[in-house]
Design a protein around this motif. Structure first.
Motif, PDB file in Angstrom:
ATOM      1  N   GLY A   1      25.431  86.710  37.046  1.00 29.62           N
ATOM      2  CA  GLY A   1      24.777  87.179  35.836  1.00 29.62           C
ATOM      3  C   GLY A   1      23.984  86.095  35.122  1.00 29.62           C
ATOM      4  N   ALA A   2      24.259  84.841  35.399  1.00 27.47           N
ATOM      5  CA  ALA A   2      23.551  83.743  34.741  1.00 27.47           C
ATOM      6  C   ALA A   2      22.157  83.593  35.339  1.00 27.47           C
ATOM      7  CB  ALA A   2      24.330  82.452  34.903  1.00 27.47           C
ATOM      8  N   ASP A   3      21.247  83.039  34.565  1.00 30.80           N
ATOM      9  CA  ASP A   3      19.856  82.942  35.005  1.00 30.80           C
ATOM     10  C   ASP A   3      19.650  81.915  36.113  1.00 30.80           C
ATOM     11  OD1 ASP A   3      19.024  84.900  33.277  1.00 30.80           O
ATOM     12  OD2 ASP A   3      18.548  83.492  31.658  1.00 30.80           O
ATOM     13  N   ASN A   4      19.985  80.663  35.865  1.00 30.78           N
ATOM     14  CA  ASN A   4      19.693  79.592  36.814  1.00 30.78           C
ATOM     15  C   ASN A   4      20.902  79.117  37.599  1.00 30.78           C
ATOM     16  OD1 ASN A   4      16.987  79.489  36.092  1.00 30.78           O
ATOM     17  ND2 ASN A   4      17.408  78.105  34.383  1.00 30.78           N
ATOM     18  N   LEU A   5      22.076  79.628  37.289  1.00 35.80           N
ATOM     19  CA  LEU A   5      23.300  79.111  37.904  1.00 35.80           C
ATOM     20  C   LEU A   5      23.355  79.297  39.421  1.00 35.80           C
ATOM     21  CD1 LEU A   5      25.790  77.566  37.177  1.00 35.80           C
ATOM     22  CD2 LEU A   5      26.962  79.707  36.755  1.00 35.80           C
ATOM     23  N   PRO A   6      22.969  80.447  39.987  1.00 36.63           N
ATOM     24  CA  PRO A   6      22.997  80.549  41.456  1.00 36.63           C
ATOM     25  C   PRO A   6      22.097  79.528  42.148  1.00 36.63           C
ATOM     26  CG  PRO A   6      22.864  82.732  40.497  1.00 36.63           C
ATOM     27  CD  PRO A   6      22.695  81.749  39.378  1.00 36.63           C
ATOM     28  N   ARG A   7      20.908  79.287  41.586  1.00 37.89           N
ATOM     29  CA  ARG A   7      20.014  78.287  42.184  1.00 37.89           C
ATOM     30  C   ARG A   7      20.577  76.880  42.044  1.00 37.89           C
ATOM     31  NH1 ARG A   7      15.307  80.945  39.522  1.00 37.89           N
ATOM     32  NH2 ARG A   7      15.525  79.195  38.097  1.00 37.89           N
ATOM     33  N   MET A   8      21.263  76.612  40.918  1.00 36.59           N
ATOM     34  CA  MET A   8      21.864  75.292  40.737  1.00 36.59           C
ATOM     35  C   MET A   8      22.993  75.070  41.740  1.00 36.59           C
ATOM     36  SD  MET A   8      21.882  75.002  36.580  1.00 36.59           S
ATOM     37  CE  MET A   8      23.086  73.724  36.560  1.00 36.59           C
ATOM     38  N   ILE A   9      23.797  76.100  42.005  1.00 34.66           N
ATOM     39  CA  ILE A   9      24.880  75.988  42.977  1.00 34.66           C
ATOM     40  C   ILE A   9      24.306  75.761  44.367  1.00 34.66           C
ATOM     41  CG2 ILE A   9      26.758  77.244  44.088  1.00 34.66           C
ATOM     42  CD1 ILE A   9      27.305  78.564  41.377  1.00 34.66           C
ATOM     43  N   GLU A  10      23.244  76.490  44.719  1.00 36.71           N
ATOM     44  CA  GLU A  10      22.609  76.305  46.023  1.00 36.71           C
ATOM     45  C   GLU A  10      22.062  74.890  46.158  1.00 36.71           C
ATOM     46  OE1 GLU A  10      19.638  79.323  46.224  1.00 36.71           O
ATOM     47  OE2 GLU A  10      21.099  80.947  46.382  1.00 36.71           O
ATOM     48  N   GLY A  11      21.395  74.399  45.116  1.00 31.87           N
ATOM     49  CA  GLY A  11      20.852  73.038  45.145  1.00 31.87           C
ATOM     50  C   GLY A  11      21.943  71.989  45.254  1.00 31.87           C
TER      51      GLY A  11
ATOM     52  N   GLN B   1      23.217  72.033  48.825  1.00 32.32           N
ATOM     53  CA  GLN B   1      22.260  71.393  49.730  1.00 32.32           C
ATOM     54  C   GLN B   1      22.274  69.879  49.561  1.00 32.32           C
ATOM     55  OE1 GLN B   1      18.598  73.358  48.843  1.00 32.32           O
ATOM     56  NE2 GLN B   1      19.105  75.169  50.055  1.00 32.32           N
ATOM     57  N   LEU B   2      22.377  69.423  48.320  1.00 31.15           N
ATOM     58  CA  LEU B   2      22.420  67.982  48.051  1.00 31.15           C
ATOM     59  C   LEU B   2      23.677  67.343  48.630  1.00 31.15           C
ATOM     60  CD1 LEU B   2      21.135  65.558  46.539  1.00 31.15           C
ATOM     61  CD2 LEU B   2      22.574  66.191  44.596  1.00 31.15           C
ATOM     62  N   THR B   3      24.835  67.959  48.412  1.00 32.42           N
ATOM     63  CA  THR B   3      26.072  67.376  48.932  1.00 32.42           C
ATOM     64  C   THR B   3      26.113  67.420  50.460  1.00 32.42           C
ATOM     65  OG1 THR B   3      27.214  69.490  48.629  1.00 32.42           O
ATOM     66  CG2 THR B   3      27.445  67.847  46.889  1.00 32.42           C
ATOM     67  N   THR B   4      25.533  68.456  51.063  1.00 36.77           N
ATOM     68  CA  THR B   4      25.476  68.509  52.522  1.00 36.77           C
ATOM     69  C   THR B   4      24.572  67.408  53.057  1.00 36.77           C
ATOM     70  OG1 THR B   4      25.859  70.883  52.471  1.00 36.77           O
ATOM     71  CG2 THR B   4      24.964  69.973  54.504  1.00 36.77           C
ATOM     72  N   ALA B   5      23.432  67.215  52.431  1.00 37.54           N
ATOM     73  CA  ALA B   5      22.518  66.151  52.865  1.00 37.54           C
ATOM     74  C   ALA B   5      23.163  64.776  52.698  1.00 37.54           C
ATOM     75  CB  ALA B   5      21.215  66.227  52.078  1.00 37.54           C
ATOM     76  N   LEU B   6      23.837  64.558  51.567  1.00 38.76           N
ATOM     77  CA  LEU B   6      24.517  63.275  51.364  1.00 38.76           C
ATOM     78  C   LEU B   6      25.651  63.079  52.363  1.00 38.76           C
ATOM     79  CD1 LEU B   6      24.654  63.018  47.472  1.00 38.76           C
ATOM     80  CD2 LEU B   6      23.240  61.689  49.047  1.00 38.76           C
TER      81      LEU B   6
ATOM     82  N   PRO C   1      31.747  88.638  45.318  1.00 34.56           N
ATOM     83  CA  PRO C   1      30.585  88.667  44.422  1.00 34.56           C
ATOM     84  C   PRO C   1      29.735  87.404  44.483  1.00 34.56           C
ATOM     85  CG  PRO C   1      32.634  88.533  43.179  1.00 34.56           C
ATOM     86  CD  PRO C   1      33.001  88.722  44.611  1.00 34.56           C
ATOM     87  N   LEU C   2      30.336  86.254  44.679  1.00 33.26           N
ATOM     88  CA  LEU C   2      29.569  85.016  44.722  1.00 33.26           C
ATOM     89  C   LEU C   2      28.704  84.940  45.973  1.00 33.26           C
ATOM     90  CD1 LEU C   2      29.068  82.355  43.236  1.00 33.26           C
ATOM     91  CD2 LEU C   2      30.872  81.353  44.604  1.00 33.26           C
ATOM     92  N   ALA C   3      29.169  85.492  47.075  1.00 34.91           N
ATOM     93  CA  ALA C   3      28.413  85.431  48.323  1.00 34.91           C
ATOM     94  C   ALA C   3      27.181  86.326  48.294  1.00 34.91           C
ATOM     95  CB  ALA C   3      29.304  85.817  49.498  1.00 34.91           C
ATOM     96  N   THR C   4      27.150  87.300  47.417  1.00 35.57           N
ATOM     97  CA  THR C   4      25.998  88.192  47.363  1.00 35.57           C
ATOM     98  C   THR C   4      24.818  87.574  46.634  1.00 35.57           C
ATOM     99  OG1 THR C   4      26.832  89.247  45.351  1.00 35.57           O
ATOM    100  CG2 THR C   4      27.435  90.254  47.457  1.00 35.57           C
ATOM    101  N   CYS C   5      25.074  86.618  45.715  1.00 34.94           N
ATOM    102  CA  CYS C   5      23.961  86.065  44.949  1.00 34.94           C
ATOM    103  C   CYS C   5      23.708  84.587  45.212  1.00 34.94           C
ATOM    104  CB  CYS C   5      24.187  86.292  43.450  1.00 34.94           C
ATOM    105  SG  CYS C   5      25.585  85.406  42.770  1.00 34.94           S
ATOM    106  N   VAL C   6      24.603  83.888  45.892  1.00 28.97           N
ATOM    107  CA  VAL C   6      24.427  82.471  46.171  1.00 28.97           C
ATOM    108  C   VAL C   6      24.376  82.280  47.678  1.00 28.97           C
ATOM    109  CG1 VAL C   6      25.436  80.168  45.930  1.00 28.97           C
ATOM    110  CG2 VAL C   6      25.620  81.794  44.072  1.00 28.97           C
ATOM    111  N   ASP C   7      23.301  81.656  48.151  1.00 33.21           N
ATOM    112  CA  ASP C   7      23.136  81.379  49.573  1.00 33.21           C
ATOM    113  C   ASP C   7      23.541  79.929  49.827  1.00 33.21           C
ATOM    114  OD1 ASP C   7      22.456  81.524  52.237  1.00 33.21           O
ATOM    115  OD2 ASP C   7      20.339  81.185  51.877  1.00 33.21           O
ATOM    116  N   LEU C   8      24.633  79.725  50.541  1.00 31.66           N
ATOM    117  CA  LEU C   8      25.145  78.370  50.771  1.00 31.66           C
ATOM    118  C   LEU C   8      24.744  77.805  52.127  1.00 31.66           C
ATOM    119  CD1 LEU C   8      28.700  78.647  49.198  1.00 31.66           C
ATOM    120  CD2 LEU C   8      26.618  77.751  48.191  1.00 31.66           C
TER     121      LEU C   8
END
Length: 137
Positions: free
Chosen positions: A50-60, A63-68, A127-134
């Motif tokens: 339901g949050a505006d930018n939170l799913p994109r922040m979680i994805e980012g 991605q950052l922790t995987t790259a590191l 619910p988290l898997a439907t809006c956040v792409d990990l």
């Protein structure tokens, strides 16, 4: 001097079963109430989605922790290989090889965990898997 008398322990022993059954009934009541009361809360939509930018922040962040983690694997692998070249002790070389293997296992888990959660979570309708792409790529 105080002496131990059996009559004193009999009074406290008689109170123990009633307090034990009281605590047991309280625990059962709390358990039943939590199961009944938590179900409607679990059925609500996810606050993350339901949050505006939170799913994109979680994805980012993922991605950052995987790259590191992958960069960290490369650094550890190269450092262990360099140390292994200058090590003469066979036990130390075995330890370095074990360390390299454990670093590789950690990196594989890090890379596989996100896509696995995304696929399994969407299959289980989490619910988290439907809006956040990990998936990190």
């Amino acid at each position: 001097m105080d002496r131990y008398t059996p009559s004193e322990s009999t009074a406290s022993d008689a109170d123990a079963p009633s307090s034990n059954s009281l605590s047991r009934s309280t625990a059962v009541t709390i358990l039943v109430a939590s199961v009944v009361l938590v179900q409607p809360a679990a059925a609500q939509s996810s606050a993350v989605c339901g949050a505006d930018n939170l799913p994109r922040m979680i994805e980012g962040f993922f991605q950052l922790t995987t790259a590191l983690g992958i960069v960290g694997l490369a650094v550890v692998w190269q450092a262990d290989s360099l140390i292994e070249m200058f090590t003469l002790n066979p036990e130390r070389k075995k330890g370095l090889k074990r360390h390299k293997r454990s670093a590789m296992k950690s990196a594989v888990v890090l890379v596989v965990l996100g896509p696995l959660y995304t696929v399994a979570g969407s299959m289980m309708h989490l619910p988290l898997a439907t809006c956040v792409d990990l998936v990190p790529w």
